[in-house]
Design a protein around this motif. Structure first.
Motif, short mmCIF file in Angstrom:
data_model
loop_
_atom_site.label_atom_id
_atom_site.label_comp_id
_atom_site.label_asym_id
_atom_site.label_seq_id
_atom_site.Cartn_x
_atom_site.Cartn_y
_atom_site.Cartn_z
N SER A 203 57.92 -5.08 -15.42
CA SER A 203 59.33 -5.02 -15.05
C SER A 203 60.19 -5.70 -16.12
O SER A 203 59.69 -6.46 -16.95
N TRP B 277 59.51 0.38 -13.91
CA TRP B 277 59.96 -0.33 -12.72
C TRP B 277 61.44 -0.05 -12.51
O TRP B 277 62.21 0.00 -13.46
N CYS B 278 61.84 0.15 -11.27
CA CYS B 278 63.26 0.20 -11.01
C CYS B 278 63.53 -0.58 -9.75
O CYS B 278 63.16 -0.20 -8.66
N SER B 279 64.09 -1.75 -9.93
CA SER B 279 64.43 -2.55 -8.76
C SER B 279 65.41 -3.62 -9.18
O SER B 279 65.48 -3.98 -10.34
N GLY C 134 66.96 2.96 -6.50
CA GLY C 134 66.75 3.25 -7.90
C GLY C 134 67.83 3.00 -8.91
O GLY C 134 67.75 3.55 -9.98
N GLN D 212 69.76 0.63 -11.58
CA GLN D 212 69.61 -0.66 -12.23
C GLN D 212 70.88 -1.48 -12.07
O GLN D 212 71.98 -1.01 -12.29
#
Lengths: 596, 695
Positions: free
Chosen positions: B228, B270-272, B298, B300
Motif C-alpha cells: 500500500s 491497494w486502494c483504500s 475505491g 484515493q
C-alpha cells in the motif's frame, strides 16, 4: 542532574539541555545498537554533557578509543566515529573502516564532527575511498561547554597557539559560532565591547553571521546586557603569575582537567577501618570539583591563606551537628536527626576531602622554594629589579629546575619590563639552551613570536604606567576579607579583570591612554533590538556581562570576576566564557616545541 | 425513480454497480497505452509516456518519444528520446521524472521536459545491466531500486542525497524473482522478493526468509505482490489464484480470498483510505477487474498539504495564484511568499532574452532581503542555464558564505571564492578553496595568490607543516622568511636526519638562514650546537656511553660522573659556562658521586661564587651531617643561621641570631626549638628579645 549550572543569574542548564537534545537526536538517527569510537581528546568535555547512562539509553553498547588499524570486535549495527575535524584522524578512521569492510557483515558507519563538519576532512575521506561508507555525516556544534553556573569553556587546547603563533583563526570562528548559539538560547546581546585583534575578528564574524540568519528573528528576551571580548595577549602577565586562590593552587599543583583533579592517594586512605596504612591505595584519587559541592563553592575562590579558618569552623559546625544526637530524646527528634544524616555525612566527607587537599597544598606553599619563587614574582609585578638578570632565576637554571618554571619566570620578567634588555635576554636564552638543550631554541622562538619574551624596543618600559593607572599592584591586600580583586594573587590585581571592572565603572574612556599601550584595537558595537525586547532595568538590578577570554583564562581570574559579581554595589554580574581553562604551566607548555 | 437506477447493474446478490466516464482526457493518443511505458505522479500529478520503448537499435526516425501530460491530458512536453534504452519511468515526490536506463544511468527531467541532471546507480549495475527498476517514495524522499542482470539489488532510498546500497545476495537465486517490491520498515527501505514458494526480505545487511502468517498451503509460486501507499499493507497473489492480504511487517493477516483465476494479473494495487478500516486491493487482468477486501471503496483520498499544493502551483508556473493563496492563508514569509518568489527568480534567470544586469536587478528589487530566500540557489540555476556572469551577480546578494563559495568554485571563480571564504572567517571553507586553487593553478600562480592573502597563507603553512613539508620550505623561500627557514632546518636536523654528518649539515643550513635573518644569537647558538654534536660523537667513540643529544650542561655532568674532570673543565671553558652555574653543576655531580674528598678540594679551589650554603644543603640532602658541618662554618653571616639550623645546631644558631639582633632570625630559630634540649635556647632568645624591646 546538573543543578549547579542553574544557580546563577543565567541558567546554563538551558544550554546543557540543548546540546544533550542534539546528541540524542543524532543517536536516534542511527537506529539500532551502536558502538562509539571516540577521539580521545573529546571524552573529557563530553563527560560534562552526557554520562554513559544517556548514551546507553540510546543503545550505545560499546565505546572505543580511536586508534590505528582494526576496530575491536563489537556486535553492533552502527559504528559512530565522534571526532574533531582533523586530517590525521581521518586517516585513522579510514584504516578502521577499510579493515572492517574486509571482516564480514556490513555495519553502518557514521561520523559526527565536533564542533564542525569539515569539507577538508571529507575530501580526505573521499581521497582515501571511504567517504561513501558513511550513512550519516553530521556536525555536533559543541562549542561552549557549561562547566559551572557561570563558566563556559570551549576546551580547545591549541586556541592560543593557533591564534597568536600560527595566525589560524579556526578557534575564533568556533567562538563566534558558540556565541551565536548562546544568543539563540539567551537572546541577542545588545552591546559588544572588545579589546584586541582576535576580539575584533570575533565581533566581525558575529555581525556577519547575524546577517546570514536574517530569516529567523530572535524573539527571546535578552538575558545578557553586554559582551566583553578580551584577547589573552592584551594581558600576557596574569597567567604567568602563580595563582593563590584555593582552586587556582589545586590547578597549579595537580592540574584540573574538565573539572576533575587527580590527587596522590595516600592522604585519602580510609583511616578508620582496621589496621590502616598497610595497603595504601595506589591509584590516584579522582575528585570532581564544581559548585555542586557546597563547601567547595564556598572556598574555591578564597585566597588559600583564608581557607584554613573556614575549614576549621566547618569542622566545628559539623561535629556539633553530630553531637546533636545526644540531645535527641523523643522519637520525633531522633527521626529528624536521622533524616538529616545523609546531608551531614556528605558534608563530613566533603570536609575530609578538602582538609586533605589543603594539607597537600600547604606542604607546597610552605616550602622555601615556593616562597622564594613567589617573592621574585611579586618583585617583578610590583616593578622591582625587572631590568637585570635575576639571581633566583639563574639558580633555578643552574639547579635544572623544570624548564616550564624557568620559562614562566623569564617571561614574567619580560612582560613586567615591556621586554628585556638585549643583553639580559640573550643571557637567559643562552643559559637555557646550554642547560636544557639547544632544541629549545624553537620554543624560545615561539615565545618571542607571541610576545611573551622579547627584547625591549624603543627603550621605554610602559609597564609602570599600566601598573599605576590600572592599580595592578596593591600593597594593602586583605586575604581574609578581601576588598579588592588583588587578593587572588596576594597583591597583584589581574589586568584582564581590572579592564572588565573599569569598563563597568566608570567606563573605558577613563583609561584611553593605557588602552592605547595595550596591543590591538578596542571597540564597541551595538546589536539593535526590536522595541519589544528592550530591557528596562529595575533600580538596583545588576547588569549581566558575558566576558569571553580568547586564548584562555585562569581560575584566579575567574575568582576575581566572581568577587566582583558578589560585590553589593558592583552593578555587574559576570558569566565567563573561554577558549580553554589554563594556568601558566599548561599555557607555556602549549607553546613548547619538542623536535624529538 | 426509474431514471436514477436505470444504469445500475446487479453484481452478485447484494451489490450493484454502474459505469460512467469520470473525466474525459484532453489527449489524443495514437498508441495504445499498453505499448507505452507509463508513469503517473501521485496526487493528480503529471503523466509521462514513452512511446515505442523498443530496446534494440532503430533508425533515428523510429526513436521513442517521451511525452508529458497533465493529469487531465493536456500536453506539457514532448521530446525525442536520444539516450539509451529505458527500463523504467517514475515520478519523484518533487514531480521530477526519473528515467532509468538499461545501463543504470538515471536521467532526471522537470515537469516541462527540461533536463535537470543524471546520476548512475553504480558500476555493478553498469556491468550487469538493469533487469527491472522501481521508483518508490519514503518519508525521506523518492528512491530507486534496481534489479540487475546478475539478480542483485541496488537501491538508493533518496535520489536527492544519493547513497547507493548494494543489497546482499539472495542465496541460490539463479533467475529473476517472480515478483518483488520495495517496502519501508523502521524508516529503512527493504526489498521483498518471491522465489518459487519462498519469500525473502533483504535489508542492507542480511537476507532473511519470511513467511506470511496464515498463508494457505499449496503455493508453489507468487505471481504478484503489492504494497500500500503507506507501506503498511501487503497483498500477495499466488499461482493457485489465492490472494493473501496482511500487514507489510508480515505479522498479521487481514483477510484472504480464492478467486480461482490462475493467470498472472497485469496489475494489482491497494486502494483504500489511509486511516479507513476498509482495506481493498484491485486486481486487473486483460479484460477483468476484481476488487478484494472487507468492503470495497475505491477513491484515493487526497493527502495534499498546503506546502505540496504550493509546490505544484509553482511547478506549473502559476506564481501569482500561489502568492495569493499564501497571503490569503497568512502563511509565514519563509514558508510562503519568499519561497515562491525564489522559484519565480529561478524561472526568471532562464529568460535568455533579458540581460544579466536587468535580471539581477529585477530579482533583487523583488526579493530584497526577504528572509528565507537563497540567492545561491537562484545563482545555481542561472549557472545551470549557462549564465555564469548573472550567477556571480546574484551571488553578491548571498550573505551565507557557506553557500556562496562552493558555487563560485564550481563556476571556476576560485580567486573570488577565496576572498569570500576569507571574509567569512570559516577556515574550513578557506582550506577547501585553497586545495581547489592548488590543483587549478600552476605552482607559481598559486604561490602568488597566497602571497596576496596573508590569512590564507598562514593557514596553508599550517597545512603544509603537517602534510607537505617540502612545500613549506618553498613558501618560506619565496617570502625570504629566513628566520622561519632557520627553524625549519633545525626541525629537519632532528626529524629527517639520522647520521651526524646529515644533522650537522642541516644545522649549518639553519645557521646560514639565521645569519641572513640577522638573528645572530640564533646563528651562534646553532653553531654551538653543531660543535657540541661533533664533540659528543667523539666522546662516544672514545669513552663509550651515551652523549648524543644531552644538553651541554648534562654532557659536562656526565663527564664528571665518569671521572673525566679534565675534559669537563675543558668543555666548560670552550663553551664559556658561567662560573656560578659551573659551581652548581660540579657540586651536584660530586655529591651524587658521594665523592666528599673531591668536593672538599673543589670547595677550597677558590672562593665559591655561590656561597657555601648550597654545600650544606646538598650534604644534608645526602644525609651526611658530618660533611655538612664542615661547610656550615664557612657560610657567610647572612645565611649563617639558616645553615646552622640545617645541620641541627640550634644553640649556635640562636647565638648568631642574637648577635645579629635580627627579629626574623630569632623567630626562625624559635620555630626550630622543638627538641627537649632546646628549652634553654628558647629562653635565651626570649630574654634577648625582651632586652631588645626595652631599648
Amino acid at each position: 542532574m546538573a543543578t549547579h549550572l542553574s544557580y546563577g543569574r543565567v541558567n546554563l542548564n538551558v544550554l546543557r539541555e540543548a546540546v544533550r537534545r542534539e546528541l540524542r537526536e543524532f543517536l536516534d538517527k542511527c537506529a539500532g545498537s551502536k558502538a562509539i569510537v571516540w577521539d580521545e581528546y573529546l571524552t573529557g568535555p563530553f563527560g560534562l554533557i552526557a554520562q554513559y547512562s544517556l548514551l546507553k539509553e540510546h543503545e550505545v553498547e560499546k565505546m572505543f578509543t580511536l586508534k590505528g588499524s582494526r576496530l575491536p570486535a563489537a556486535d553492533v549495527k552502527n559504528i559512530i566515529f565522534v571526532v574533531r575535524p582533523r586530517l590525521e584522524l581521518m586517516d585513522i578512521i579510514s584504516e578502521n573502516v577499510l579493515s572492517e569492510d574486509r571482516r564480514g557483515p556490513a555495519r553502518d558507519f557514521h561520523i559526527l564532527f565536533v564542533p564542525r563538519r569539515s569539507l577538508l576532512c571529507e575530501q580526505r575521506l573521499k581521497d582515501l575511498g571511504v567517504l561513501g561508507s558513511f550513512i550519516h555525516r553530521e556536525e555536533y556544534s559543541l562549542d561552549l561547554i557549561p562547566f559551572d553556573g557561570d563558566l563556559l569553556s570551549m576546551e580547545s587546547e591549541g586556541a592560543f597557539k593557533e591564534c597568536y603563533l600560527e595566525s589560524d583563526q579556526t578557534s575564533l570562528y568556533h567562538a563566534a559560532k558558540g556565541l551565536m548559539t548562546l544568543q539563540a538560547l539567551y537572546g541577542t546581546i545588545p552591546q559588544i565591547f572588545g579589546k584586541g585583534e582576535c576580539a575584533r575578528q570575533v565581533a566581525n564574524m558575529m555581525i556577519r553571521m547575524k546577517r546570514e540568519f536574517t530569516g529567523s528573528q530572535n524573539s527571546i528576551f535578552p538575558v545578557f546586557d553586554n559582551l566583553l571580548l578580551l584577547d589573552r595577549n592584551v594581558d600576557l602577565l596574569t597567567p604567568l603569575a602563580t595563582q593563590l586562590t584555593y582552586e587556582g593552587l589545586i590547578d597549579e599543583i595537580y592540574g584540573i582537567q574538565n573539572s576533575y583533579v587527580k590527587l596522590p592517594p595516600e592522604k585519602f586512605a580510609p583511616k578508620k577501618q582496621g589496621d590502616g596504612g598497610k595497603d595504601l591505595p595506589t591509584e590516584a584519587k579522582k575528585l570532581q570539583l564544581n559548585s555542586a559541592e557546597e563547601l567547595y563553592a564556598e572556598i574555591r575562590d578564597k585566597n588559600f591563606n583564608a581557607v584554613g579558618s573556614v575549614l576549621s569552623k566547618k569542622a566545628k559546625v559539623i561535629s556539633a551537628a553530630f553531637e546533636e544526637r545526644h540531645n535527641a530524646k523523643t522519637v520525633g527528634e531522633i527521626k529528624q536527626f536521622v533524616s538529616q544524616l545523609p546531608h551531614m555525612q556528605a558534608a563530613r566527607g566533603s570536609l575530609a576531602n578538602h582538609t586533605s587537599i589543603a594539607e597537600l597544598i600547604k606542604d607546597v606553599t610552605t616550602s622555601e622554594d615556593f616562597f622564594d619563587k613567589l617573592t621574585v614574582e611579586q618583585e617583578f609585578m610590583s616593578g622591582i629589579d625587572t631590568d637585570k638578570v635575576n639571581s633566583y632565576i639563574e639558580d633555578c637554571i643552574a639547579q635544572k629546575h623544570p624548564l616550564i618554571k624557568v620559562l614562566r619566570l623569564v617571561c614574567l620578567q619580560s612582560v613586567c619590563n615591556s621586554g628585556l634588555k638585549q643583553k639580559v635576554l640573550d643571557y637567559y636564552k643562552r643559559e637555557i639552551l646550554q642547560t636544557y638543550g639547544y632544541e629549545h631554541i624553537l620554543t624560545l622562538h615561539n615565545l618571542e613570536k607571541t610576545g611573551l619574551l622579547k627584547p625591549q624596543t624603543g627603550g621605554r618600559n610602559t609597564y609602570p604606567t599600566i601598573r599605576k593607572t590600572l592599580r595592578l599592584w596593591m600593597d594593602d591586600v586583605n586575604e581574609q576579607n578581601p576588598t579588592d580583586i588583588s587578593y587572588v594573587y596576594s597583591g597583584y590585581a589581574p589586568l584582564s579583570v581590572r579592564l572588565a571592572q573599569l569598563l563597568s565603572r566608570p567606563g573605558w574612556r577613563s583609561i584611553e591612554e593605557v588602552l592605547r599601550i595595550l596591543p590591538g584595537p578596542h571597540f564597541e558595537e551595538r546589536q539593535p533590538l526590536p522595541t519589544g525586547l528592550q530591557k528596562k532595568r529595575q533600580p538596583g538590578e545588576n547588569r549581566v556581562t558575558l566576558i569571553f577570554f580568547l586564548g584562555g583564562v585562569t581560575f584566579a581570574e575567574i575568582a576575581a570576576l566572581r568577587f566582583l559579581s558578589q560585590l553589593e554595589d558592583g552593578g555587574t554580574e559576570y558569566v565567563i566564557a573561554t577558549t580553554k581553562l589554563i594556568n601558566g604551566a599548561s599555557w607555556i607548555e602549549s607553546l613548547m616545541e619538542k623536535p624529538f | 425513480m426509474d431514471c436514477y437506477t436505470a444504469n445500475w447493474n446487479p453484481l452478485g446478490d447484494s451489490a450493484f454497480y454502474r459505469k460512467y466516464e469520470l473525466y474525459s482526457m484532453d489527449w489524443d493518443l495514437k498508441e495504445e497505452l499498453r505499448d507505452c511505458l507509463v508513469a503517473a505522479a501521485p496526487y493528480g500529478g503529471p503523466i509521462a509516456l514513452l512511446r515505442n520503448p523498443g530496446r534494440k537499435e532503430k533508425p533515428a526516425s523510429a526513436r521513442p518519444v517521451l511525452e508529458i501530460y497533465s493529469a487531465s491530458g493536456v500536453p506539457l512536453a514532448s521530446l525525442l528520446w536520444k539516450s539509451g534504452p529505458m527500463v523504467s519511468l517514475g515520478w519523484s515526490a518533487e514531480e521530477e521524472l526519473l528515467c532509468v536506463q538499461e545501463d543504470g544511468v538515471v536521467l532526471v527531467y522537470g515537469l516541462h521536459g527540461d533536463f535537470r541532471r543524471h546520476f548512475s546507480m553504480g558500476n555493478e549495475v553498469l556491468q550487469n545491466r538493469v533487469l527491472d527498476a522501481r521508483i518508490f517514495h519514503t518519508e525521506f524522499g523518492s528512491g530507486v531500486a534496481i534489479l540487475t542482470g546478475a539478480h542483485r539489488f541496488t537501491l538508493s532510498a533518496n535520489v536527492g542525497d544519493l547513497k547507493l546500497r548494494r543489497m546482499p545476495e539472495v542465496p541460490g537465486l539463479q533467475s529473476a524473482p517472480s515478483c518483488w517490491t520495495t517496502v519501508c520498515q523502521d524508516r529503512v527501505a527493504h526489498i521483498l522478493l518471491a522465489v518459487g514458494p519462498d519469500l525473502y526480505l533483504l535489508d542492507h545487511a542480511a537476507c532473511s526468509a519470511v513467511i506470511p502468517p496464515g498463508l494457505a498451503p499449496g503455493v508453489s509460486s507468487f505471481l504478484q505482490m503489492a504494497v500500500s501507499f503507506t507501506y503498511r499493507h501487503l497483498a500477495l497473489f499466488t499461482d493457485t489464484g489465492y490472494i493473501w492480504m496482511g500487514t507489510a511487517s508480515l505479522k498479521e493477516k487481514l483477510c484472504e480470498f480464492n478467486c480461482n483465476i490462475r493467470a498472472p494479473p497485469k496489475q494489482m494495487v491497494w486502494c483504500s483510505r489511509p486511516r479507513s478500516k476498509e482495506r481493498a486491493v484491485v486486481v486487473g487482468w486483460e479484460r477483468r477487474l476484481m476488487v478484494v477486501g472487507d468492503a470495497p471503496e475505491g477513491i484515493q483520498y487526497k493527502q495534499l498539504t498546503i506546502q505540496v499544493l504550493l509546490d505544484r502551483l509553482v511547478l506549473r508556473r502559476l506564481y501569482p495564484l500561489a502568492i495569493q493563496i499564501c497571503e490569503y492563508l497568512r502563511l509565514p514569509e519563509v514558508q510562503g511568499v519568499s519561497r515562491i518568489l525564489a522559484h519565480w527568480a529561478c524561472y526568471k534567470v532562464q529568460q535568455k532574452d533579458v540581460s544579466d544586469e536587468d535580471v539581477a536587478r529585477a530579482i533583487n528589487q523583488k526579493l530584497g532581503d526577504t528572509p528565507g530566500v537563497s540567492y545561491s540557489d537562484i545563482a545555481a540555476r542561472a549557472y545551470g542555464c549557462g549564465r555564469t556572469e548573472l550567477a556571480i551577480k546574484l551571488l553578491e546578494y548571498e550573505p551565507r558564505s557557506g553557500e556562496q563559495v562552493p558555487l563560485l568554485l564550481k563556476m571556476k571563480r576560485s580567486k573570488l571564492a577565496l576572498s569570500k571564504a576569507i571574509e567569512s572567517g570559516d577556515t574550513d571553507l578557506v582550506f577547501t578553496v585553497l586545495l581547489h586553487l592548488k590543483n587549478e593553478l600552476n605552482r607559481g600562480d598559486f604561490f602568488m595568490t597566497l602571497r596576496n592573502q596573508p590569512m590564507a597563507l598562514s593557514l596553508y603553512r599550517q597545512f603544509c607543516k603537517h602534510q607537505e613539508l617540502e612545500t613549506l620550505k618553498d613558501l618560506y623561500n619565496q617570502d625570504d622568511n629566513h628566520q622561519e627557514l632557520g627553524s625549519f632546518h633545525i626541525r629537519a636536523s632532528y626529524a629527517a636526519e639520522e647520521r651526524i654528518e646529515g644533522r650537522v649539515a642541516a644545522l649549518q643550513t639553519a645557521a646560514d638562514a639565521f645569519y641572513k635573518a640577522k638573528n645572530e644569537f640564533a646563528a651562534k647558538a646553532t653553531e654551538d650546537q653543531m660543535r657540541l654534536l661533533r664533540l659528543q660523537r667523539r666522546l662516544e667513540d672514545e669513552l663509550g656511553g651515551r652523549f648524543l643529544d644531552l644538553s651541554l650542561h648534562d654532557t659536562v655532568t656526565t663527564l664528571i660522573l665518569s671521572g673525566q674532570n679534565k675534559r669537563a673543565e675543558q668543555l666548560a671553558r670552550d663553551f664559556r659556562i658561567p662560573d656560578k652555574r659551573l659551581w652548581w653543576l660540579k657540586l651536584t655531580a660530586l655529591a651524587d658521586l658521594e665523592d666528599w674528598e673531591e668536593l672538599e678540594k673543589f670547595s677550597k679551589s677558590k672562593k665559591s661564587p655561590i656561597g657555601y650554603l648550597p654545600f650544606v644543603e646538598i650534604c644534608m640532602k645526602q644525609h651526611n651531617k658530618y660533611e655538612a658541618k664542615k661547610y656550615a662554618s664557612r657560610v657567610g653571616p647572612e645565611q649563617k643561621v639558616k645553615a646552622l639550623l640545617l645541620v641541627g645546631d640550634v644553640a649556635q644558631a640562636a647565638d648568631v641570631a642574637i648577635e645579629h639582633r635580627s627579629e626574623a632570625e630569632m623567630s626562625l630559630v624559635l620555630s626550630h626549638c622543638t627538641g627537649a634540649t632546646d628549652g634553654a635556647t628558647a629562653d635565651k632568645i626570649q630574654r634577648a628579645r625582651a632586652q631588645a624591646q626595652k631599648k
